[in-house]
Design a protein around this motif. Sequence first.
Motif, short mmCIF file in Angstrom:
data_model
loop_
_atom_site.label_atom_id
_atom_site.label_comp_id
_atom_site.label_asym_id
_atom_site.label_seq_id
_atom_site.Cartn_x
_atom_site.Cartn_y
_atom_site.Cartn_z
N CYS A 1 0.83 -1.22 0.00
CA CYS A 1 0.00 0.00 0.00
C CYS A 1 0.86 1.26 0.00
CB CYS A 1 -0.94 0.02 1.22
SG CYS A 1 -2.30 -1.16 1.13
N ASN A 2 1.99 1.20 -0.65
CA ASN A 2 2.87 2.36 -0.71
C ASN A 2 2.62 3.15 -1.99
OD1 ASN A 2 4.92 4.24 -0.59
ND2 ASN A 2 6.57 2.78 -0.96
N PHE A 3 1.63 4.06 -1.93
CA PHE A 3 1.33 4.92 -3.06
C PHE A 3 2.16 6.20 -3.03
CE2 PHE A 3 -2.32 2.17 -2.93
CZ PHE A 3 -2.72 2.04 -4.25
N GLU A 4 2.79 6.47 -1.87
CA GLU A 4 3.58 7.71 -1.76
C GLU A 4 4.71 7.75 -2.78
OE1 GLU A 4 2.40 6.97 2.66
OE2 GLU A 4 2.71 5.79 0.83
N ALA A 5 5.23 6.58 -3.12
CA ALA A 5 6.35 6.53 -4.08
C ALA A 5 5.88 6.61 -5.52
CB ALA A 5 7.15 5.24 -3.87
N ARG B 1 -6.82 8.75 -10.72
CA ARG B 1 -7.84 9.68 -10.25
C ARG B 1 -8.73 10.15 -11.39
NH1 ARG B 1 -5.08 14.77 -8.67
NH2 ARG B 1 -5.45 15.24 -10.86
N ASN B 2 -8.18 10.20 -12.59
CA ASN B 2 -8.93 10.69 -13.76
C ASN B 2 -9.59 9.57 -14.55
OD1 ASN B 2 -8.13 13.42 -13.31
ND2 ASN B 2 -6.14 12.97 -14.22
N LYS B 3 -9.58 8.35 -14.02
CA LYS B 3 -10.17 7.21 -14.72
C LYS B 3 -11.46 6.78 -14.03
CE LYS B 3 -6.82 6.91 -17.69
NZ LYS B 3 -7.05 7.26 -19.10
N GLU B 4 -12.58 6.95 -14.73
CA GLU B 4 -13.87 6.60 -14.15
C GLU B 4 -13.96 5.10 -13.86
OE1 GLU B 4 -16.45 8.39 -13.16
OE2 GLU B 4 -15.35 10.22 -13.56
N TRP B 5 -13.38 4.28 -14.72
CA TRP B 5 -13.46 2.84 -14.52
C TRP B 5 -12.74 2.41 -13.24
CZ3 TRP B 5 -8.46 1.33 -14.46
CH2 TRP B 5 -7.55 1.98 -15.29
N LEU C 1 -17.11 15.94 3.90
CA LEU C 1 -16.53 16.58 5.07
C LEU C 1 -15.64 17.76 4.69
CD1 LEU C 1 -15.52 13.38 7.10
CD2 LEU C 1 -17.51 14.85 7.46
N GLY C 2 -15.72 18.16 3.42
CA GLY C 2 -14.93 19.30 2.98
C GLY C 2 -13.49 18.96 2.67
N GLN C 3 -13.21 17.67 2.41
CA GLN C 3 -11.85 17.24 2.10
C GLN C 3 -11.79 16.68 0.69
OE1 GLN C 3 -11.24 14.34 5.16
NE2 GLN C 3 -11.23 15.85 6.81
N GLY C 4 -12.34 17.43 -0.25
CA GLY C 4 -12.48 16.96 -1.62
C GLY C 4 -11.18 16.58 -2.30
N ALA C 5 -10.08 17.22 -1.91
CA ALA C 5 -8.79 16.95 -2.57
C ALA C 5 -8.04 15.81 -1.91
CB ALA C 5 -7.93 18.22 -2.54
N GLY C 6 -8.63 15.16 -0.90
CA GLY C 6 -7.92 14.14 -0.15
C GLY C 6 -7.44 12.98 -0.99
N CYS C 7 -8.27 12.49 -1.91
CA CYS C 7 -7.91 11.33 -2.71
C CYS C 7 -6.95 11.67 -3.85
CB CYS C 7 -9.17 10.66 -3.24
SG CYS C 7 -10.04 9.74 -1.96
N SER D 1 -4.15 12.86 -2.90
CA SER D 1 -2.91 12.74 -2.14
C SER D 1 -2.48 11.28 -2.06
CB SER D 1 -3.11 13.29 -0.72
OG SER D 1 -2.08 12.87 0.14
N PRO D 2 -1.28 10.95 -2.52
CA PRO D 2 -0.78 9.57 -2.38
C PRO D 2 -0.78 9.09 -0.93
CG PRO D 2 0.59 10.81 -3.90
CD PRO D 2 -0.34 11.80 -3.27
#
Length: 446
Positions: free
Chosen positions: A204-208, A217-221, A239-245, A247-248
């Motif tokens: 689960c290391n998406f930070e890298a 994020r731009n893929k609907e599928w 909750l007002g955190q629309g940009a959260g996803c 973020s890696p």
Amino acid sequence: MDSFLPLESMIRKISSPWTLLSLLALLSALVTLSALRGASLGRWEKVAVLRGPFFQDDDLNDEDDDYYTGRSEDSANAGGEDDDYWEAIEEKEEEEKEEGKVEERRGEKESGDEGTTKGEEEEKEGEKTTKDEPKETEKQKVILLWTSWRSGSTFLGELLKRVSRKTFYSYEPLHLFRVRVFDKRDDGDSLTPPVVLLRDLLQCNFEAHANLVKYQRNKEWYARANTYLGAACKKGKSLGQGAGCSSPRVVSEVCRSASVHLIKVLRLSLRWARTLLENKDLDFQILYLVRDPRAVLSSRGRVGWCKSPSCKDPNVTCSLLAGDLAEVPVLQREFPDRFKFLLYDELCQDMTASLADIMAFLGLPVQEKQTEFLQAEKASKDKYSVNKNSLLQAQLWRSRTSYQEIVQPVQRSCKSSLEKLGLRTFPTEEEFLDLNVPAIERPSKL
């Protein structure tokens, strides 16, 4: 007075109808050019997202770029490899609306509390578990579904995803590497970028891999497949955190919070499996899925994106399959609790029993949502559908496949693989079209 004559003459010229029409035409042309320039810059910026060092490929042409980064006329309908199912749903708005209503009613039924508000239901959604579902306190189960294009993986992936409401489904993380297969060379063990990415995702290391998060994020599928992440993003937005996803770090945290992490991966030779299995930092199980290569090439021939030799050429695809099958007995012997071979055609003989066998290997109980998913009564002719009767679907390809163009070439190139898989070679077109003659001749020799 004479000094004003040139000014009066100029005013008369400007106020003439022909001059005004010319000025209007000039202004219109300038506005159009400005709009086209803006659209061109926008598309350039979109394509530039993938121009990092890992995603350059001089062998791919502009048409491939249009498919993966934009929505060309052909690709808008073709979808993307096995994810074509998810993109196709966008074209069925009425069905999608109806499905939304069904899901809403189902959510209300599962809540068991008529007084619970919709917002409270969303907040508790990730916390609900059935009696036998993996609990959050248990160690995360990591499942790697390893396969190739059009081998039944969309169907099996959807089935496996339903083992828990808290399944983080990493659907096609190697999609951005396009339609190609990365083989492992005998002269070196250095990890290629796709293998590095997969290794990190197993933890689960998406930070890298910020590029991957931005791409997905731009893929609907992807959002439709990874419903657990989608629910977390929806909750964050409320909750007002629309940009959260975007973020890696946030995506990594959502992934680690899941009870099950299912990763469906294509584009890798099975020769890379040992490299990952021998890594002591990784704890996961592999389900390696194979399908009759004649059915695979038949299915690939009906989609527009399959143009590379590793996807459409029987000689290349059969060579890759033979290489993978050579690895299977060794991996089964050395990693019996972590590697399992699956033949899609065999699974479809009795999908309920096959599901029980798979879940026993994974050490997980069969869930009600999984058995419900297998209740489809008819075969589907929609190449995008995953809701289909598996036994009928396993034979459907034979009724719409050219014997001369597909079956004969594949039987020549894949002769040894067909024998290993226990699949019948059809000597005549009449026998091939006779569905009373089963494609499976005997149990596989793997």
